[in-house]
Write an enzyme that holds these catalytic residues in place. Structure first.
Site, mmCIF file in Angstrom:
data_model
loop_
_atom_site.group_PDB
_atom_site.id
_atom_site.type_symbol
_atom_site.label_atom_id
_atom_site.label_comp_id
_atom_site.label_asym_id
_atom_site.label_seq_id
_atom_site.Cartn_x
_atom_site.Cartn_y
_atom_site.Cartn_z
ATOM 1 N N ASP A 257 0.887 -1.077 -0.013
ATOM 2 C CA ASP A 257 0.125 0.009 -0.123
ATOM 3 C C ASP A 257 0.846 1.443 0.003
ATOM 4 O OD1 ASP A 257 -2.158 1.729 0.147
ATOM 5 O OD2 ASP A 257 -3.163 0.789 1.581
HETATM 6 C C1 BGC Z 1 -5.114 3.150 0.305
HETATM 7 C C2 BGC Z 1 -5.135 2.261 -0.913
HETATM 8 C C3 BGC Z 1 -5.051 2.948 -2.283
HETATM 9 C C4 BGC Z 1 -3.930 3.900 -2.447
HETATM 10 C C5 BGC Z 1 -3.586 4.640 -3.527
HETATM 11 C C6 BGC Z 1 -4.269 4.159 0.150
HETATM 12 O O1 BGC Z 1 -4.191 5.040 1.210
HETATM 13 O O2 BGC Z 1 -5.195 2.393 1.383
HETATM 14 O O3 BGC Z 1 -6.434 1.504 -0.966
HETATM 15 O O4 BGC Z 1 -5.214 2.138 -3.386
HETATM 16 O O5 BGC Z 1 -3.740 4.738 -1.180
HETATM 17 O O6 BGC Z 1 -4.306 5.658 -3.386
#
Ligand code: BGC
Length: 715
Positions: A257
């Site tokens: 993530d």
């Molecule tokens: C989230 C993800 C997301 C990523 C990119 C993160 O804060 O947990 O689900 O895909 O950001 O935006």
């Protein structure tokens, strides 16, 4: 053990091409594929030099290797539509309802339609990787991100997620599945250690991932922010190496993530790609898969074979999905996509209670009070990386704020689908008045002089925040209580991302849960209220009467300052949601699977067969006088003398009045088994199993018994 593409024997064309392409790469090219950088946005306001001019801003960019036909990766969020806030001013996309609305539809076909819509809109903007497939189970009714996920049940979540991922990938766009695993609370998620019994994990959250992955082969798996049993998700070799790539033979790549890679050593634990490298700088003061990983390689700490494997996994998913051979931009029919958003909202709305007040009658003289919830402006959304700006933009954005990275994006976003205007259109001859629901006494005055009062109650929930409790904010309970005291025909329409407490439940006539209903949500709500649409949603999560009934009456992590290492014990193990309530013999406020209709359904002729698995046949009849859809649910209730509650299967069926349909449900044997961690296998014990056919987890119409033979299988 990792799956070695060279040893599989049955190499696919994508495997072969990935291997041959990787062999021709320089180390510099190999390393270039292992890091994504975020487009300019409020958190990283400067356009990163690594993103070439002309490339649209997005959640993640990875350069390609043109000389070898390797395309750049352009990543965009998420499951509820193509998100853009902060990246591309003015760009908009179809905004679907919350994942829970899709969950409530129990309708795989709708998941497929929604996924196809997301895939087409991503591709039409040049995004070839969609950060979709959010599938974490709703373990805690305070989790701020539950709205984005599908349900508390592994089977329901997996079936719907797989349909959506398949549809995204059918558009030639790679989909992720996320967040692997147990990112089930948001408070201090970067420092949260989620503790669970490993076998129970296999029977719950991991089972959801396992079934979804085998049904849809997503190109990438995104790990969670949190730790699981002491090791960060992105550096958790048990989950990545042993389970995902080992036991399940997953062939795609594993990405972190955003800002969840504190160390280059995660590469040794199975992580193939660091995501949003600038967020790692903000979090951990380094981009670990840039210089530190190269240094580790130079020093022999990162083996060449592992580097090759990381790259091949990425290439394999690229070639398998066809993102390297895109030709035309697909046609995007925004009106059709709006229909998909509308239909999802319709099928996702759950009628929780109805003491005869709904559907509203189109009485020419009816006086209707519409109160609160900004119903004159629009419908709310969840917040965070999944929030989509709809065509035409938001109707309003009210800044709420909060701590941490996600505080800046914590807003009350209102999508321009005002329930008030939609009701006025559908009930053209009624006299409909609006009160903002600001002062209980003022709302009561209007309610008193009307025939019916509809109170819209909302809650802002989203990424980065857990809710402190189940209460509605901003004094809305007091408004509902005052209105209900003033008008005996009070209807409450909830737009929330979780269950809420309902201290006023017995004094109102009807309760509707509309979740965050998306860009056409106001219309869907109005259609259900007036009866143009017969409600058919079923709760995909249990509504507890009280937090005291849940596995964690106190959520100790709440209120800890940003940056505090915290631990959460998921002691309920595999007994998530309705399974927990059955085990504890607790009666919830509204059970998993519950949802009323304006017609009635009856079940008959249940026949159950045992053996290697359970197969049930039964007949569903619409016994009312309106067309409607039902979701019969098959549960396991007991296994060899022990109570054990598991949803074994379900099927949504639309029936005309008087119409019957015979249905067959065959259980996935993993839902009848226990995971034997010692043997590394699923185990079904020989003996009698209790089966029930029901309308909800607490409303079982028929019970039966089947005998299963002993089996050990899987890994
Ligand atoms: C989230 C993800 C997301 C990523 C990119 C993160 O804060 O947990 O689900 O895909 O950001 O935006």
């Amino acid at each position: 053990m990792t799956a070695d593409v060279q040893d599989t024997g049955g190499e696919t064309p994508a495997d072969v091409r990935a291997r041959e392409t990787e062999e021709q790469m320089s180390d510099e090219e190999r390393f270039s594929l292992l890091v994504s950088v975020m487009g300019a946005n409020p958190v990283t306001p400067v356009r990163d030099k690594r993103i070439p001019q002309g490339v649209p801003m997005s959640a993640g960019y990875v350069p390609g290797v043109p000389r070898l036909g390797v395309p750049a990766l352009l990543m965009s969020d998420a499951s509820l539509g193509v998100t853009n806030p902060g990246y591309r001013e003015g760009d908009t996309a179809t905004a679907l309802p919350a994942g829970l609305a899709l969950g409530a539809s129990f309708n795989p076909e709708l998941a497929r339609a929604a996924g196809g819509m997301v895939g087409r809109e991503a591709r039409s903007r040049g995004f070839n990787l969609q950060l979709a497939g959010g599938i974490n189970l709703a373990r805690d009714p305070r989790n701020g991100r539950n709205f984005e996920y599908l349900s508390e049940d592994p089977l329901l979540s997996a079936v719907l997620a797989a349909e959506s991922i398949n549809a995204i990938q059918a558009e030639g766009v790679i989909s992720t599945i996320k967040h692997y695993s147990l990112n089930c609370n948001e408070t201090n998620r970067h420092w949260l250690d989620a503790i669970i019994d490993p076998a129970a994990h296999r029977e719950s959250d991991l089972l959801a991932f396992e079934i979804a992955i085998e049904r849809s082969q997503p190109g990438a798996v995104m790990t969670g922010y949190n730790k699981i049993n002491g090791a960060y998700a992105g550096g958790n070799s048990v989950l990545i190496e042993d389970v995902l790539k080992g036991a399940w033979g997953y062939q795609g790549w594993v990405m972190s993530d955003w800002g969840a890679t504190p160390s280059w050593e995660f590469a040794l634990k199975g992580l193939d790609q660091e995501s949003g490298a600038q967020v790692d700088v903000a979090m951990w003061k380094a981009e670990p898969f840039v210089q530190p990983l190269k240094a580790a390689y130079a020093e022999g700490k990162l083996p060449k074979e592992r580097l090759s494997e990381m790259v091949r996994r990425i290439l394999r998913s690229m070639f398998a999905s066809g993102i390297d051979s895109w030709e035309q931009v697909p046609e995007v029919a925004m009106a059709r996509h709006n229909e998909i958003a509308l239909e999802t909202a319709r099928q996702g709305i759950v009628l929780l209670k109805n003491d005869g007040v709904l559907p509203l009658t189109a009485d020419a003289n009816a006086r209707i009070a519409v109160i609160g919830g900004h119903a004159h402006v629009g419908v709310p959304t969840g917040t965070g990386s999944s929030a989509v700006t709809p065509p035409g933009g938001y109707a309003a954005v009210i800044k709420i704020g909060g701590r941490g990275f996600m505080g800046a994006g914590r807003n009350l976003y209102l999508l321009p689908s005002p329930p008030l205007a939609e009701l006025k259109k559908l009930l053209a001859s009624a006299q409909i008045e609006f009160d903002p629901g600001m002062h209980p006494a003022e709302s009561a005055m209007m309610a008193r002089r009307c025939d019916v009062a509809i109170v819209f109650a909302i809650r802002v929930e989203g990424e980065g925040f857990d809710n402190p409790d189940l209460c509605l904010p901003w004094g809305q309970d007091a408004v509902i209580e005052a209105v209900a005291a003033a008008n005996p025909n009070t209807i409450v329409v909830l737009q929330t991302g979780n269950p809420v407490a309902m201290p006023w439940r017995d004094s109102v006539k009807a309760i509707v849960e509309a979740w965050y209903p998306g860009q056409a949500g106001g219309l869907a709500i109005a259609e259900v209220l007036v009866g143009n649409v017969n409600p058919s949603g079923r709760l995909p999560i249990t509504f507890p009467a009280d937090l005291a009934q849940t596995p964690r009456p106190e959520l100790e992590i709440l209120g800890t300052p940003w940056g505090t290492p915290v631990t959460i014990r998921y002691n309920e193990g595999a007994e998530v949601g309705y399974r927990w309530f059955a085990k504890q013999n607790e009666q919830p406020l509204y059970a998993f699977g519950h949802g009323l209709s304006y017609t009635s359904f009856e079940y008959s002729d249940l026949e159950v067969e045992g053996g290697d698995t359970i197969t049930a046949t039964f007949t569903v009849t619409n016994t009312g006088d309106r067309e409607g859809a039902d979701v019969p649910q098959l549960y396991l209730t007991a296994a060899v003398g022990e109570p054990r509650m598991r949803l074994l299967g379900f099927e949504r069926v639309a029936l005309q009045p008087g119409q019957s349909r015979s249905m067959t449900v065959t259980a996935d044997p993993r839902l009848l088994a226990r995971y034997d961690a010692g043997a590394g296998q699923w185990h079904v014990s020989e003996g009698a199993y209790g089966i029930a056919l029901g309308k909800a987890a607490d409303n079982l119409a028929f019970t039966a018994e089947a005998v299963l033979t002993e089996r050990r299988f899987g890994s």
